[in-house]
Each structure stands twice: as structure tokens, then as C-alpha cells.
Design a protein around this motif. Structure first.
Motif, mmCIF file in Angstrom:
data_model
loop_
_atom_site.group_PDB
_atom_site.id
_atom_site.type_symbol
_atom_site.label_atom_id
_atom_site.label_comp_id
_atom_site.label_asym_id
_atom_site.label_seq_id
_atom_site.Cartn_x
_atom_site.Cartn_y
_atom_site.Cartn_z
ATOM 1 N N GLU A 3 0.833 -1.212 0.000
ATOM 2 C CA GLU A 3 0.000 0.000 0.000
ATOM 3 C C GLU A 3 0.871 1.268 0.000
ATOM 4 O O GLU A 3 0.613 2.236 0.728
ATOM 5 N N GLY A 4 1.911 1.242 -0.831
ATOM 6 C CA GLY A 4 2.857 2.354 -0.865
ATOM 7 C C GLY A 4 2.248 3.681 -1.257
ATOM 8 O O GLY A 4 2.797 4.743 -0.940
ATOM 9 N N GLN A 5 1.095 3.658 -1.925
ATOM 10 C CA GLN A 5 0.443 4.912 -2.325
ATOM 11 C C GLN A 5 -0.032 5.724 -1.129
ATOM 12 O O GLN A 5 -0.264 6.933 -1.239
ATOM 13 N N ASN A 6 -0.137 5.073 0.029
ATOM 14 C CA ASN A 6 -0.612 5.772 1.228
ATOM 15 C C ASN A 6 0.517 6.236 2.136
ATOM 16 O O ASN A 6 0.294 6.550 3.306
ATOM 17 N N THR A 7 1.741 6.264 1.601
ATOM 18 C CA THR A 7 2.855 6.883 2.326
ATOM 19 C C THR A 7 3.003 8.335 1.876
ATOM 20 O O THR A 7 2.674 8.680 0.745
ATOM 21 N N THR A 8 3.525 9.152 2.755
ATOM 22 C CA THR A 8 3.899 10.511 2.362
ATOM 23 C C THR A 8 5.299 10.462 1.749
ATOM 24 O O THR A 8 5.979 9.426 1.815
ATOM 25 N N LYS A 9 5.742 11.570 1.170
ATOM 26 C CA LYS A 9 7.096 11.611 0.608
ATOM 27 C C LYS A 9 8.135 11.327 1.690
ATOM 28 O O LYS A 9 9.105 10.602 1.460
#
Length: 327
Positions: free
Chosen positions: A246-252
Motif C-alpha cells: 500500500e505504498g500509495q498511502n505513504t507521504t514523501k
């Protein structure tokens, strides 16, 4: 006239050059499974399998175990799927044997086949093959695609294979808890208990590939670690296979933190679906950001899946297609 009882014979199959655990399974799981298909008595001793039963069946069972041991010597693994194939071969007709044997050879000859204790996993699409090849070749692989394409499942399968073959010493699976603010705070328990529902898909994938007892033991011994992304901060992860789901839900900031945890003899796989971002609008997805920043760095590969790679029921592909269309 009374039917004459068929005489019983004793046969044995020595464990020659193989690890009995690979043949018998964890806590004799494979042995007990095989026994259900035959009326003969099948017992494991210290250095051999002992068989007591009718002559014809006893010889079939011996042939079965010899075939299984040859497979272990050649490929270093065994699964229930393979055992089923071999049982069919020794119990079936000659024509069926030849047909099944060709199918079995075809199944296990792929360079991309992954063997886990409970099943053989074979890529179903060209992109899935590219993904597994990239994992072997690169230090970091970023896989972007819709739900149901096998991004996480294949990565976990690869991690299990690397661990069991001694290529790494541990597996680390992590996900961001996107509701780590107010909503999560209302859930009962400590932080680890609060994020447990987010980590459930990772447990499910492991349980599908290894016996539950073995997974639990490895987690207790910290050979396998399943933890929220926040637990990665400040660590250097060496000799490990690390998966960020679920890497899309990490911030930069979170993505940078995760990618810089990589230590010696480690691999990292990041998976995500950029159409399912749950972050607040004030944040840029770390997955989208790293896709642009890291695309030209040697040692990093980016793999893209699309709806053609969906391996769930056909209706899932239709749902994805419907949501891709402009309303």
C-alpha cells in the motif's frame, strides 16, 4: 466360497541424501496427507519410510515416495500440489500417467515458478513474469498497478522462497496506517493492536503459503516481522527481504525513510495502486513521488501492472474497468 484375504508385504524406502522434513512436512503434515489416499500402513522411522499393505498398493506407495524424493533432490521443495500430481500418477492408468506427467513437467520448468511449502505459484501474465525477474535482478522494485494483480501476493511468495532457500535471514512486511490520527485513536488497545487490521492481508498471504504454526513460530523468533511503517524508523535492515505494501498511502517523507532503511544483502519491494490513495489532500503520495525521482537510478526497477494482469475473478477486472471510465 470364502474370499481369500490378500497377503500383506513389508517395504521400506530409505531417506537417501534428503532432509526428511522436506519429505514428511512440518509435524508430518505431508505424510499424514498421503496416508489418507491409501489403505496401507505408512510409518516414518529415523532413516526410512516403512510400508505394510497389499503387494500392489505397497509398491505404488514406494514408487510415490521415490518420485517425491527425486523431486526434492532436483528442486529442493515439495508441495501438496506436487504430491497430488504424483499420487494421481501412481494410482492412475498408464495414459493418464503420461498426460499428467507432461503437465507436471510443464508446470515446474518455468524460470519464474515459486515454490512455497503449501503450493507452487506460477506467474499468469507477462507483467507478472517481468516483476519476478526484476526482484531477482534489482535491489529495489517498485510495482504499481490495480487491485487483484498479485503485486503483494507474488512479492510475499518471493520473500518466502528467498528465506527458505537461505538467500536472506528474515522477512519484513510493512504497511502504512493511513488513519493513524483521530479515527485510529478511537480503536481499543495499544498502537500495535490498533494497526493489526491494516496488516491482516500480509498475514493472509503468509498463511496461504506456509503452515500457520510455522508462520507463528517464525514471527515469535523474529524471522518474520509484520509491523506498521512507523516501526521502521531509525533502523538499518540487512540480510532481509522487505516489502512495503500500500505504498500509495505513504507521504514523501515516509517513503524516503523506508527506502533508506535498506542494508547489506537486502531487497526491498514497494507495491501500490495510485488510483486508491487514502491520504489527506494536503499530502503528495510517496509512491507517485518516488516513481518520478527514482526511475533512472541503477539498481531500482519500476514495474507496471494493468487490468489485464488481474488474476481474481473476471468481475474484478470489469469493476476496475468501470471505475477507470469517466463518469
Amino acid at each position: 466360497m470364502e474370499k481369500k484375504e490378500e497377503s500383506l508385504i513389508k517395504l521400506s524406502v530409505p531417506f537417501k541424501g534428503i532432509d526428511p522434513l522436506k519429505l514428511l512436512g512440518f509435524q508430518d503434515e505431508y505424510l499424514n496427507y498421503i496416508s489418507k489416499f491409501f489403505g496401507s500402513q505408512i510409518i516414518a522411522r529415523k532413516d526410512r519410510i516403512r510400508i505394510l499393505g497389499p503387494k500392489e498398493e505397497a509398491y505404488k506407495i514406494r514408487e510415490l515416495f521415490l518420485n517425491l524424493m527425486r523431486h526434492i533432490k532436483k528442486n529442493n521443495f515439495l508441495t501438496k500440489e506436487l504430491i497430488n500430481e504424483e499420487i494421481t500418477l501412481v494410482k492412475g492408468e498408464k495414459e493418464l500417467k503420461e498426460e499428467k506427467n507432461e503437465k507436471l513437467k510443464e508446470k515446474i520448468k518455468s524460470d519464474y515458478t515459486i515454490a512455497t511449502p503449501k503450493k507452487i505459484i506460477t506467474p499468469q501474465t507477462k507483467h507478472q513474469e517481468e516483476y519476478l525477474k526484476a526482484i531477482d535482478e534489482a535491489d529495489i522494485v517498485i510495482c504499481i498497478g490495480p487491485a487483484g494483480t498479485g503485486k503483494t501476493y507474488l512479492a510475499v511468495a518471493k520473500a518466502v522462497s528467498y528465506l527458505l532457500n537461505g538467500k536472506v535471514a528474515r522477512i519484513i512486511l510493512t504497511r502504512p496506517a493511513v488513519e493513524a490520527g483521530e479515527q485510529l485513536g478511537y480503536l481499543p488497545g495499544d498502537f500495535k493492536e490498533k494497526v493489526a487490521p491494516y496488516l491482516r492481508p500480509l498475514y493472509d498471504a503468509l498463511y496461504d503459503m506456509m503452515p500457520i504454526e510455522k508462520v507463528k513460530r517464525m514471527i515469535e523468533e523474529e524471522i518474520i516481522e509484520i509491523a506498521p511503517l512507523a516501526y521502521m524508523r531509525g533502523r538499518t535492515l540487512s540480510d532481509a527481504f522487505i516489502i512495503l505494501d500500500e505504498g500509495q498511502n505513504t507521504t514523501k517523507t515516509q517513503m524516503k525513510m523506508f527506502l533508506t532503511r535498506l542494508g547489506w544483502n537486502s531487497k526491498a519491494v514497494v507495491t501500490g495502486d495510485v488510483t486508491q490513495i487514502d491520504l489527506s489532500s494536503k499530502y503528495t503520495s510517496g509512491l507517485i513521488d518516488c516513481e518520478k525521482r527514482l526511475k533512472d537510478i541503477k539498481g531500482i526497477k519500476i514495474i507496471y501492472f494493468d487490468k489485464g494482469d488481474v488474476t481474481r475473478p473476471a468481475i474484478v477486472s470489469e469493476i476496475i474497468k468501470a471505475y477507470e471510465e469517466e463518469i
